[in-house]
Design a protein around this motif. Sequence first.
Motif, PDB file in Angstrom:
ATOM      1  N   GLU A  19       0.830  -1.087   0.042  1.00  0.00           N
ATOM      2  CA  GLU A  19       0.068   0.372   0.055  1.00  0.00           C
ATOM      3  C   GLU A  19       0.873   1.258  -0.060  1.00  0.00           C
ATOM      4  O   GLU A  19       1.834   1.162   0.616  1.00  0.00           O
ATOM      5  CB  GLU A  19      -0.838   0.062   1.047  1.00  0.00           C
ATOM      6  CG  GLU A  19      -2.063  -1.060   1.296  1.00  0.00           C
ATOM      7  CD  GLU A  19      -2.763  -1.222   2.445  1.00  0.00           C
ATOM      8  OE1 GLU A  19      -2.759  -0.055   3.242  1.00  0.00           O
ATOM      9  OE2 GLU A  19      -3.569  -1.754   2.861  1.00  0.00           O
ATOM     10  N   PRO A  20       0.426   2.494  -0.882  1.00  0.00           N
ATOM     11  CA  PRO A  20       1.588   3.621  -0.930  1.00  0.00           C
ATOM     12  C   PRO A  20       1.137   4.242   0.595  1.00  0.00           C
ATOM     13  O   PRO A  20       0.100   4.380   0.842  1.00  0.00           O
ATOM     14  CB  PRO A  20       0.759   4.043  -2.150  1.00  0.00           C
ATOM     15  CG  PRO A  20      -0.523   3.791  -2.368  1.00  0.00           C
ATOM     16  CD  PRO A  20      -0.414   2.188  -1.709  1.00  0.00           C
ATOM     17  N   MET A  61       1.475  13.480  -6.161  1.00  0.00           N
ATOM     18  CA  MET A  61       0.842  12.473  -6.978  1.00  0.00           C
ATOM     19  C   MET A  61       1.357  12.582  -8.481  1.00  0.00           C
ATOM     20  O   MET A  61       1.935  13.830  -8.856  1.00  0.00           O
ATOM     21  CB  MET A  61      -0.477  12.589  -7.224  1.00  0.00           C
ATOM     22  CG  MET A  61      -1.391  13.598  -7.879  1.00  0.00           C
ATOM     23  SD  MET A  61      -2.989  13.313  -8.206  1.00  0.00           S
ATOM     24  CE  MET A  61      -3.189  14.689  -9.298  1.00  0.00           C
ATOM     25  N   LYS A  88      -4.655  12.648  -2.112  1.00  0.00           N
ATOM     26  CA  LYS A  88      -5.460  11.443  -2.061  1.00  0.00           C
ATOM     27  C   LYS A  88      -6.820  11.416  -2.859  1.00  0.00           C
ATOM     28  O   LYS A  88      -7.034  10.546  -3.478  1.00  0.00           O
ATOM     29  CB  LYS A  88      -5.707  11.015  -0.437  1.00  0.00           C
ATOM     30  CG  LYS A  88      -6.447   9.540  -0.279  1.00  0.00           C
ATOM     31  CD  LYS A  88      -6.669   9.539   1.299  1.00  0.00           C
ATOM     32  CE  LYS A  88      -7.494   8.066   1.586  1.00  0.00           C
ATOM     33  NZ  LYS A  88      -7.903   7.987   2.663  1.00  0.00           N
ATOM     34  N   VAL A 132      -6.063  11.496  -6.350  1.00  0.00           N
ATOM     35  CA  VAL A 132      -5.852  10.229  -7.125  1.00  0.00           C
ATOM     36  C   VAL A 132      -7.274   9.429  -7.092  1.00  0.00           C
ATOM     37  O   VAL A 132      -7.594   8.879  -8.241  1.00  0.00           O
ATOM     38  CB  VAL A 132      -4.813   9.429  -6.266  1.00  0.00           C
ATOM     39  CG1 VAL A 132      -4.839   7.941  -6.571  1.00  0.00           C
ATOM     40  CG2 VAL A 132      -3.457  10.139  -6.287  1.00  0.00           C
ATOM     41  N   ASN A 136      -7.809   8.845 -11.005  1.00  0.00           N
ATOM     42  CA  ASN A 136      -7.351   7.612 -11.504  1.00  0.00           C
ATOM     43  C   ASN A 136      -8.556   6.820 -12.478  1.00  0.00           C
ATOM     44  O   ASN A 136      -9.616   6.975 -12.060  1.00  0.00           O
ATOM     45  CB  ASN A 136      -6.854   6.592 -10.421  1.00  0.00           C
ATOM     46  CG  ASN A 136      -6.333   5.491 -10.783  1.00  0.00           C
ATOM     47  OD1 ASN A 136      -5.300   5.686 -12.062  1.00  0.00           O
ATOM     48  ND2 ASN A 136      -6.643   4.330 -10.488  1.00  0.00           N
ATOM     49  N   ARG A 186      -3.702   7.753 -15.656  1.00  0.00           N
ATOM     50  CA  ARG A 186      -3.402   6.976 -14.452  1.00  0.00           C
ATOM     51  C   ARG A 186      -2.721   8.003 -13.499  1.00  0.00           C
ATOM     52  O   ARG A 186      -1.987   8.569 -13.648  1.00  0.00           O
ATOM     53  CB  ARG A 186      -2.134   6.087 -14.880  1.00  0.00           C
ATOM     54  CG  ARG A 186      -2.638   4.859 -15.874  1.00  0.00           C
ATOM     55  CD  ARG A 186      -3.354   3.755 -15.219  1.00  0.00           C
ATOM     56  NE  ARG A 186      -2.557   3.191 -14.407  1.00  0.00           N
ATOM     57  CZ  ARG A 186      -2.935   2.835 -13.004  1.00  0.00           C
ATOM     58  NH1 ARG A 186      -4.285   3.216 -12.782  1.00  0.00           N
ATOM     59  NH2 ARG A 186      -2.337   2.442 -12.179  1.00  0.00           N
ATOM     60  N   GLU A 215      -1.603   8.192  -9.381  1.00  0.00           N
ATOM     61  CA  GLU A 215      -1.299   7.493  -8.275  1.00  0.00           C
ATOM     62  C   GLU A 215      -0.312   8.284  -7.347  1.00  0.00           C
ATOM     63  O   GLU A 215       0.175   9.401  -7.887  1.00  0.00           O
ATOM     64  CB  GLU A 215      -0.388   6.190  -8.863  1.00  0.00           C
ATOM     65  CG  GLU A 215       0.711   6.621  -9.529  1.00  0.00           C
ATOM     66  CD  GLU A 215       1.225   5.081 -10.238  1.00  0.00           C
ATOM     67  OE1 GLU A 215       2.554   4.992 -10.468  1.00  0.00           O
ATOM     68  OE2 GLU A 215       0.371   4.252 -10.632  1.00  0.00           O
ATOM     69  N   TYR A 253       2.887   9.437  -5.176  1.00  0.00           N
ATOM     70  CA  TYR A 253       4.218   9.429  -5.631  1.00  0.00           C
ATOM     71  C   TYR A 253       5.093   9.830  -4.303  1.00  0.00           C
ATOM     72  O   TYR A 253       4.741  10.778  -3.424  1.00  0.00           O
ATOM     73  CB  TYR A 253       4.571  10.359  -6.873  1.00  0.00           C
ATOM     74  CG  TYR A 253       6.133  10.237  -7.580  1.00  0.00           C
ATOM     75  CD1 TYR A 253       6.166   9.049  -8.456  1.00  0.00           C
ATOM     76  CD2 TYR A 253       6.920  10.941  -7.161  1.00  0.00           C
ATOM     77  CE1 TYR A 253       7.180   8.888  -8.857  1.00  0.00           C
ATOM     78  CE2 TYR A 253       8.303  10.595  -7.932  1.00  0.00           C
ATOM     79  CZ  TYR A 253       8.390   9.570  -8.619  1.00  0.00           C
ATOM     80  OH  TYR A 253       9.590   9.259  -9.170  1.00  0.00           O
TER      81      TYR A 253
END
Length: 158
Positions: free
Chosen positions: A57-58, A64, A125, A128, A132, A142, A144, A146
């Motif tokens: 899990e990130p 991001m 959060k 994303v 996404n 995409r 996510e 980072y």
Amino acid sequence: GAEGGAAAAAHQMASLIASGVAHGGKGREETLSHEENLTIRGNQRLLIMQKLARNTEPKPSRCMVLKNMVGPKDVDEELETEVTDECGKYGVVDRVVIYQERQSERDDDVIVKIFVFFRNTDGSKKAVEKLNNRWFGGRIIRAELYEEDRFSRQDYSG
């Protein structure tokens, strides 16, 4: 209990791998054959898989990355402002970096990554979650999280 058994199985696997490496490959065949015959009982497998899933899990990040949002021909002066405005719906945007990454020697083999650094982790959060897999200009974005330390080192390879 079962969790102790899973930990013991994981430890046994790790020590088998380490012993094969530590002996410079000597005894590696025995280690591999023993590893092939290693059995994980009942819910030990489930516990190991859950532990692996937790580790992937990130972790929270204020940064991001957006991939596949635009191609190299779509990068212009307005893009940074457009991204800042769109992502500003989810939180305060402190910085946007548009990075063009060459994939090979060919001039047309370039992907565009857009890094967005938010004031806090809630903004990244939410962005994303909302962006996404969203369609934009005939592309599926995409989005996510980072790692902040990679971003601050200007490591845009991820």
